[in-house]
Motif scaffolding. Sequence first.
Motif, PDB file in Angstrom:
ATOM      1  N   GLN A  82       0.828  -1.196   0.000  1.00  0.00           N
ATOM      2  CA  GLN A  82       0.000   0.000   0.000  1.00  0.00           C
ATOM      3  C   GLN A  82       0.871   1.258   0.000  1.00  0.00           C
ATOM      4  OE1 GLN A  82      -3.251  -0.118   2.901  1.00  0.00           O
ATOM      5  NE2 GLN A  82      -2.881  -2.313   3.213  1.00  0.00           N
ATOM      6  N   GLN A  83       0.264   2.365  -0.367  1.00  0.00           N
ATOM      7  CA  GLN A  83       0.993   3.632  -0.404  1.00  0.00           C
ATOM      8  C   GLN A  83       1.506   3.990   0.996  1.00  0.00           C
ATOM      9  OE1 GLN A  83      -0.999   6.940  -2.339  1.00  0.00           O
ATOM     10  NE2 GLN A  83       0.021   8.418  -1.002  1.00  0.00           N
ATOM     11  N   GLY A  84       2.748   4.439   1.056  1.00  0.00           N
ATOM     12  CA  GLY A  84       3.350   4.838   2.331  1.00  0.00           C
ATOM     13  C   GLY A  84       3.985   3.713   3.101  1.00  0.00           C
ATOM     14  N   ASP A  85       3.847   2.462   2.615  1.00  0.00           N
ATOM     15  CA  ASP A  85       4.484   1.332   3.302  1.00  0.00           C
ATOM     16  C   ASP A  85       6.000   1.492   3.327  1.00  0.00           C
ATOM     17  OD1 ASP A  85       2.105   0.124   3.821  1.00  0.00           O
ATOM     18  OD2 ASP A  85       2.325  -1.518   2.390  1.00  0.00           O
ATOM     19  N   ILE A  86       6.606   1.115   4.450  1.00  0.00           N
ATOM     20  CA  ILE A  86       8.060   1.064   4.561  1.00  0.00           C
ATOM     21  C   ILE A  86       8.461  -0.404   4.409  1.00  0.00           C
ATOM     22  CG2 ILE A  86      10.078   1.519   6.001  1.00  0.00           C
ATOM     23  CD1 ILE A  86       8.643   4.045   5.203  1.00  0.00           C
ATOM     24  N   LEU A  87       9.263  -0.703   3.403  1.00  0.00           N
ATOM     25  CA  LEU A  87       9.724  -2.065   3.160  1.00  0.00           C
ATOM     26  C   LEU A  87      11.141  -2.199   3.723  1.00  0.00           C
ATOM     27  CD1 LEU A  87       8.551  -2.564  -0.552  1.00  0.00           C
ATOM     28  CD2 LEU A  87       7.224  -2.720   1.562  1.00  0.00           C
ATOM     29  N   LEU A  88      11.334  -3.172   4.600  1.00  0.00           N
ATOM     30  CA  LEU A  88      12.629  -3.376   5.248  1.00  0.00           C
ATOM     31  C   LEU A  88      13.289  -4.635   4.686  1.00  0.00           C
ATOM     32  CD1 LEU A  88      11.582  -2.574   8.913  1.00  0.00           C
ATOM     33  CD2 LEU A  88      12.586  -1.048   7.222  1.00  0.00           C
ATOM     34  N   PHE A  89      14.455  -4.447   4.076  1.00  0.00           N
ATOM     35  CA  PHE A  89      15.188  -5.536   3.454  1.00  0.00           C
ATOM     36  C   PHE A  89      16.442  -5.850   4.261  1.00  0.00           C
ATOM     37  CE2 PHE A  89      12.887  -3.365   0.098  1.00  0.00           C
ATOM     38  CZ  PHE A  89      12.346  -4.391  -0.648  1.00  0.00           C
ATOM     39  N   VAL A  90      16.846  -7.124   4.240  1.00  0.00           N
ATOM     40  CA  VAL A  90      18.116  -7.544   4.822  1.00  0.00           C
ATOM     41  C   VAL A  90      18.914  -8.220   3.716  1.00  0.00           C
ATOM     42  CG1 VAL A  90      19.253  -9.021   6.521  1.00  0.00           C
ATOM     43  CG2 VAL A  90      17.116  -7.880   7.100  1.00  0.00           C
ATOM     44  N   GLY A  91      20.183  -7.824   3.557  1.00  0.00           N
ATOM     45  CA  GLY A  91      20.983  -8.460   2.529  1.00  0.00           C
ATOM     46  C   GLY A  91      22.220  -7.688   2.149  1.00  0.00           C
ATOM     47  N   ASP A  92      22.683  -7.938   0.933  1.00  0.00           N
ATOM     48  CA  ASP A  92      23.942  -7.385   0.440  1.00  0.00           C
ATOM     49  C   ASP A  92      23.732  -5.965  -0.046  1.00  0.00           C
ATOM     50  OD1 ASP A  92      26.371  -6.875  -0.678  1.00  0.00           O
ATOM     51  OD2 ASP A  92      26.471  -8.700  -1.884  1.00  0.00           O
ATOM     52  N   ILE A  93      24.570  -5.053   0.457  1.00  0.00           N
ATOM     53  CA  ILE A  93      24.445  -3.648   0.086  1.00  0.00           C
ATOM     54  C   ILE A  93      24.670  -3.455  -1.415  1.00  0.00           C
ATOM     55  CG2 ILE A  93      26.858  -3.053   0.503  1.00  0.00           C
ATOM     56  CD1 ILE A  93      23.773  -0.930   1.313  1.00  0.00           C
ATOM     57  N   LYS A  94      25.402  -4.390  -2.035  1.00  0.00           N
ATOM     58  CA  LYS A  94      25.649  -4.270  -3.470  1.00  0.00           C
ATOM     59  C   LYS A  94      24.376  -4.457  -4.292  1.00  0.00           C
ATOM     60  CE  LYS A  94      30.406  -5.946  -3.030  1.00  0.00           C
ATOM     61  NZ  LYS A  94      31.348  -7.041  -3.341  1.00  0.00           N
ATOM     62  N   SER A  95      23.338  -4.969  -3.662  1.00  0.00           N
ATOM     63  CA  SER A  95      22.080  -5.196  -4.370  1.00  0.00           C
ATOM     64  C   SER A  95      21.160  -3.984  -4.360  1.00  0.00           C
ATOM     65  CB  SER A  95      21.339  -6.395  -3.739  1.00  0.00           C
ATOM     66  OG  SER A  95      22.109  -7.566  -3.852  1.00  0.00           O
ATOM     67  N   VAL A  96      21.620  -2.868  -3.786  1.00  0.00           N
ATOM     68  CA  VAL A  96      20.797  -1.658  -3.765  1.00  0.00           C
ATOM     69  C   VAL A  96      20.304  -1.260  -5.161  1.00  0.00           C
ATOM     70  CG1 VAL A  96      20.847   0.827  -3.324  1.00  0.00           C
ATOM     71  CG2 VAL A  96      21.708  -0.743  -1.615  1.00  0.00           C
ATOM     72  N   PRO A  97      21.177  -1.331  -6.206  1.00  0.00           N
ATOM     73  CA  PRO A  97      20.688  -0.954  -7.546  1.00  0.00           C
ATOM     74  C   PRO A  97      19.492  -1.774  -8.015  1.00  0.00           C
ATOM     75  CG  PRO A  97      23.079  -1.002  -7.525  1.00  0.00           C
ATOM     76  CD  PRO A  97      22.627  -1.569  -6.216  1.00  0.00           C
ATOM     77  N   LEU A  98      19.346  -3.017  -7.522  1.00  0.00           N
ATOM     78  CA  LEU A  98      18.191  -3.827  -7.902  1.00  0.00           C
ATOM     79  C   LEU A  98      16.886  -3.177  -7.458  1.00  0.00           C
ATOM     80  CD1 LEU A  98      19.418  -7.432  -6.991  1.00  0.00           C
ATOM     81  CD2 LEU A  98      19.250  -6.418  -9.264  1.00  0.00           C
TER      82      LEU A  98
END
Length: 574
Positions: free
Chosen positions: A256-272
Amino acid sequence: MYEQIILTGIMLALVGCLFGTRLNPAWLFVGAIGTGYLTGLIELEEMLANYANPSLITLILLILVSIAIEKTTLVQGLAQSLAKGSLSKSVMKLGLSTAFLSSFTNNTAVVASLISAIKDSPTHSPSKLLLPLSYTAILGGTLTLIGTSTNLIVNGFAVEAGMQPLGFFDFTLVGLGALSVGLITIIVLLKYLPDHGKQDQEVVPFYLEGKVEAGSKLIGRTVEENGLRDLKDLFLAEIIHGDRRICAVTPQQVIQQGDILLFVGDIKSVPLLQRFDGLKIVHDKHEKDVEHLVEVVISQSSRFVGKTVKEVRFREQVHAAVIAIRRGHDRLQGGLGQVRLQAGDSLILAPGSEFYQLPNLKREFVYISGLDLQTHLKSKKSNLVLAGFVAVIGLSIFDVVPLVKGLLVFLIALFAMGAVKVTELKRRFPIELLAIVGSAIGLAKLMIDTGLASQISDALFYLLGDFGPYGAFIAIFVMTVIFTELITNNAAAALSFPVAFALAIGFDVSPLPFVMAVAFGASASFISPFGYQTNLMVYSAGNYRIKDYVTVGLPLSIIYSITVLTLIPLVFPF
């Protein structure tokens, strides 16, 4: 009896809060001694006098003097030599040099000075060097009276209890034995440390946050439909929707609009993540180039420690946006703005143009990728600083000038020659250490004067009497080791000393081996990243897991303990 009951309540509350809460130990100790004053256990003048204890003043002066020493060519030369030779030789060289430096100056400053050089080493993986760096800094601190705050604090306790002051080299024989077996153990166990080399970099568990903006094509579709489940080296761990946090996100969860999505993983994947329409990764007024991100490690002297990114207005203060946080391999919860920062945390920043011009970068961070944060003294001034420090120590050893006087004059000279600045003295002044130690000295004295320590020792004497003084000596050491792993080394010494001293009196033996058991036990923090400041500083910097500390630290702790428990009674007979 009344005084013992009140003090027992205060000490139980203190111990309970130290073990069961995350409250700042400085506040807890000040609160404990303050309660003692309010309840009439101690007079105001006596309470304040504890904060002017000569051992405590000496410790503070040493910490301030170390600001200049860490800028000298001695530390620079050590950093430059680390990359030469095999891994075992490098660790041996690193260990001996670090131990030597830590025996005369603040070991936290030594570790902070070397982290950047080790992280940028072209020869060896930082994860093979950083934990040995911390461990040998701890071992080196046990070599002399001034090597670690614990030794000076225990000396302060001993003097307050009516003992003779400990000598500068009283710790050295036992400390050398512990350092020798400790360094050999570290080298043998090197193969069990992770190898996070440049060519074999495991996925680094950074903690990233993205916000779903208005008009995003993600809105109204499930996690699975948006392709957020199959990201390379990234895992969608949580979704924050308003005040609600959704853990264990299912593929059917609707975005939904305004959702904060929290990811865990490799910083090199930020461009994805940049490819997802309307998913904003960097919260800033300007778009940032993710190819120019920098990694920083929070310093123990940073004003951000204990505060959230939101509370300190990080973006405005540092001119950089936080897009990821890592704390070892710990799972962090909540939005990035709500994470309470700790010393040793690794942050990934998207820096603005003004970031590199900030004068306080080296106060806030012990490491910034691509930057040398150390202020180096020129060769002539560096030699003067080293010569002056050696002169102060030498005059103290031969009882020509008391150490506290020599350090005070030396600090004034450093200020006059420009080796340290007022801003540095303000920033590095150990106010929390002053609060903890000054309060602890008062509490230890109260425990002895009111007879509470004797009551506790009588109970222990009943339990340990059949084992004799040596059995009680071992029990005090083990108790102190457990305390220092679970709380802090200084707090462990403060809690153990009164009982150790009273036990020695109860057995009618010399209190010196018991005092040494407290000093060496309080420095035995190898199993946890949280028991000692240097362990915490290398935690994220070396991308360690807690199991790495246990794998290497537990055998090291056992061998260290056996060595110390064998040597102390030989050097300091009962």
